[in-house]
Design a protein around this motif. Structure first.
Motif, PDB file in Angstrom:
ATOM      1  N   ALA A   9      10.519  29.295 -19.324  1.00  0.00           N
ATOM      2  CA  ALA A   9      11.980  29.435 -19.165  1.00  0.00           C
ATOM      3  C   ALA A   9      12.633  28.062 -19.241  1.00  0.00           C
ATOM      4  O   ALA A   9      13.368  27.649 -18.343  1.00  0.00           O
ATOM      5  CB  ALA A   9      12.305  30.139 -17.851  1.00  0.00           C
ATOM      6  N   VAL A  14      14.775  30.335 -22.878  1.00  0.00           N
ATOM      7  CA  VAL A  14      15.907  31.110 -22.339  1.00  0.00           C
ATOM      8  C   VAL A  14      16.913  31.411 -23.456  1.00  0.00           C
ATOM      9  O   VAL A  14      17.419  32.531 -23.567  1.00  0.00           O
ATOM     10  CB  VAL A  14      16.579  30.363 -21.152  1.00  0.00           C
ATOM     11  N   VAL A  31      10.661  36.982 -19.686  1.00  0.00           N
ATOM     12  CA  VAL A  31      10.349  35.550 -19.709  1.00  0.00           C
ATOM     13  C   VAL A  31       9.415  35.252 -18.541  1.00  0.00           C
ATOM     14  O   VAL A  31       9.743  35.548 -17.381  1.00  0.00           O
ATOM     15  CB  VAL A  31      11.631  34.692 -19.614  1.00  0.00           C
ATOM     16  N   GLU A  33       7.621  32.476 -16.316  1.00  0.00           N
ATOM     17  CA  GLU A  33       7.829  31.062 -15.987  1.00  0.00           C
ATOM     18  C   GLU A  33       6.926  30.683 -14.807  1.00  0.00           C
ATOM     19  O   GLU A  33       6.909  31.377 -13.790  1.00  0.00           O
ATOM     20  CB  GLU A  33       9.305  30.813 -15.662  1.00  0.00           C
ATOM     21  N   PRO A  38      14.328  28.699 -13.450  1.00  0.00           N
ATOM     22  CA  PRO A  38      14.369  28.355 -14.871  1.00  0.00           C
ATOM     23  C   PRO A  38      15.053  27.012 -15.127  1.00  0.00           C
ATOM     24  O   PRO A  38      15.718  26.471 -14.232  1.00  0.00           O
ATOM     25  CB  PRO A  38      15.241  29.479 -15.451  1.00  0.00           C
ATOM     26  N   PHE A 122      13.296  38.013 -15.898  1.00  0.00           N
ATOM     27  CA  PHE A 122      12.613  36.744 -15.623  1.00  0.00           C
ATOM     28  C   PHE A 122      11.585  36.964 -14.523  1.00  0.00           C
ATOM     29  O   PHE A 122      11.922  37.485 -13.462  1.00  0.00           O
ATOM     30  CB  PHE A 122      13.617  35.675 -15.171  1.00  0.00           C
ATOM     31  N   TYR A 124       9.042  34.774 -12.214  1.00  0.00           N
ATOM     32  CA  TYR A 124       8.717  33.391 -11.833  1.00  0.00           C
ATOM     33  C   TYR A 124       7.336  33.309 -11.177  1.00  0.00           C
ATOM     34  O   TYR A 124       6.751  34.312 -10.793  1.00  0.00           O
ATOM     35  CB  TYR A 124       9.805  32.842 -10.897  1.00  0.00           C
TER      36      TYR A 124
END
Ligand code: FAD
Length: 388
Positions: A9, A14, A31, A33, A38, A122, A124
């Motif tokens: 990210a 992004v 995404v 990450e 991000p 997203f 993480y």
């Protein structure tokens, strides 16, 4: 529904996630990450102001193993228009493009707002460790495994320590038997011999030449900063991009680039005849004057040489922690014209994970965004063909 997994990210990942959700219908964009948030690196760019691009856009400011492809990617991308489409108003300051707010935070906010509005997911603290061959691809993270119809490598580099120092970004590529050009720090500072500690903090405007065996490798006009380990400043960072490992370099400083050697010689002769005490005062920064005075030079020629060709031996480059980019990464020879891996259909790579670097001045972010746009267009073409 096709599933597209983007690994990383950063700016490139992004931005691509936004473009894909805008351009492709019926796709999940996720995404992955490794950090807890991000766009960490973007926040640090341009001293917190984010220098997005440069009016003087040319392949001459890039190094890669496929300049033709890089030229096509950078020249077909209009950063002002692209940011405007996202809702970010940008302005040029000289040749350098910044968000009008002069805050890198605006770039992060705008990208994340668009991504979230469009439904990009997203995840993480997901360090991708391996991609298993076969179709669909199996992407293994430190926490789970996911299936993907498309995978995009947007893992950036460890430069600046802002996007993690883990080596998994390169290990993923090596496990796939892809050619990774050994990454090395670039756009960084020099350790020198001697270290002129008495000049620490002094900034000098002039012309700076990287020399190998007395021959010019690259020259930059700009600013240098003396430090307690060597030298820094934009001009030095630019020169660092031209250093090769295990080569021996010197730095030549021209403190008086507004005068040629002949004119300076005449001026110094006249000045010497006046018999000033503290001869160098008024010529240079007072700390540099004092340093030169201590060298007790006698002839005009020696003084001119010192002012126009002051030499420092470069003993090394500072590490990735201080660097803005890493030179090296995934060789472009592994990719086709669309930035798709030749050996692995439906896997693409964008941004700084690629063996492409630009000089300081917005060239690296320009490439990160431009390469994302290039892949978005390629996927859009493929989508249209598949679904027509
Ligand atoms: C201090 C500093 C200032 C800079 N200033 C400028 C500037 O003003 N203008 C400019 O043009 N360029 C600048 N640069 C360079 C520019 O920021 C980068 O080239 C650009 O941000 C690269 O974007 P990227 O998306 O390719 O990679 P990155 O920003 O590095 O992002 C990659 C992302 O991938 C993640 N990742 C990596 N491996 C994995 C994995 N295995 N699993 C999951 N996630 C992973 C990382 O955590 C990271 O979030 C600067 C760089 C630094 C360090």
């Amino acid at each position: 529904m096709q599933k597209i997994l983007i690994v990383g990210a950063g700016a490139s990942g992004v931005y691509l996630s936004v473009l894909l959700k805008q351009k492709l219908y019926d796709c999940d964009v996720i995404v992955l990450e490794q950090n807890t948030a991000p766009l960490k690196k973007v926040l640090a760019t341009g001293n917190g102001r984010c220098n997005l691009s440069n009016k003087d856009m040319s392949i001459d400011y890039y190094q890669s193993d496929n300049n033709q492809l890089v030229e096509e990617i950078i020249s077909s991308f209009d950063m002002v228009q692209a940011m405007n489409d996202l809702g970010l108003y940008c302005i040029y300051q000289g040749n350098l493009l910044y968000p009008k707010s002069e805050q890198a935070l605006s770039v992060k906010q705008i990208l994340m707002q668009r991504a979230e509005e469009l439904g990009v997911l997203f995840l993480y603290e997901q360090e991708v460790l391996k991609i298993e061959k076969g179709y669909p691809y199996i992407v293994k993270t430190n926490q789970q495994q996911l299936k993907a119809d498309y995978v995009i490598f947007a893992m950036g580099s460890e430069a600046g320590r802002l996007s993690g120092t883990q080596l998994s970004r390169y290990q993923i590529l090596r496990k796939l038997h892809l050619n990774v050009v050994e990454p090395r720090p670039a756009l960084t500072q020099f350790f020198t011999q001697p270290v002129l500690k008495s000049l620490k903090g002094v900034r000098v405007k002039g012309t700076f030449t990287l020399l190998e065996k007395g021959k010019c490798v690259h020259q930059e006009k700009g600013e240098l900063l003396f430090t307690d380990y060597g030298v820094s400043g934009i001009a030095i960072m630019q020169l660092s991009a031209f250093c090769k490992p295990l080569h021996d370099y010197e730095l030549s400083i021209d403190f008086f680039d507004e005068e040629d050697a002949k004119k300076l010689y005449e001026y110094i002769e006249l000045r010497r005849k006046k018999g000033y005490n503290h001869f160098y005062d008024g010529l240079l920064n007072s700390k540099i004057s004092l340093y030169f005075e201590k060298q007790a030079l006698n002839s005009t020629q020696e003084i001119v040489s010192m002012l126009k060709d002051f030499r420092l031996h470069i003993t090394g480059l500072r590490s990735y922690e201080s660097a803005q980019v890493m030179k090296g990464g995934l060789s472009l020879n592994e990719l086709d014209h669309n930035l798709e891996l030749k050996k692995y259909p439906h896997i693409y790579a964008i941004g700084e994970i690629l063996n492409v670097i630009g000089l300081c001045g917005g060239y690296n972010l320009h490439f990160a965004f431009a390469s994302a746009s290039h892949v978005a267009k390629a996927l859009e073409r493929e989508w249209n063909v598949t679904n027509s």
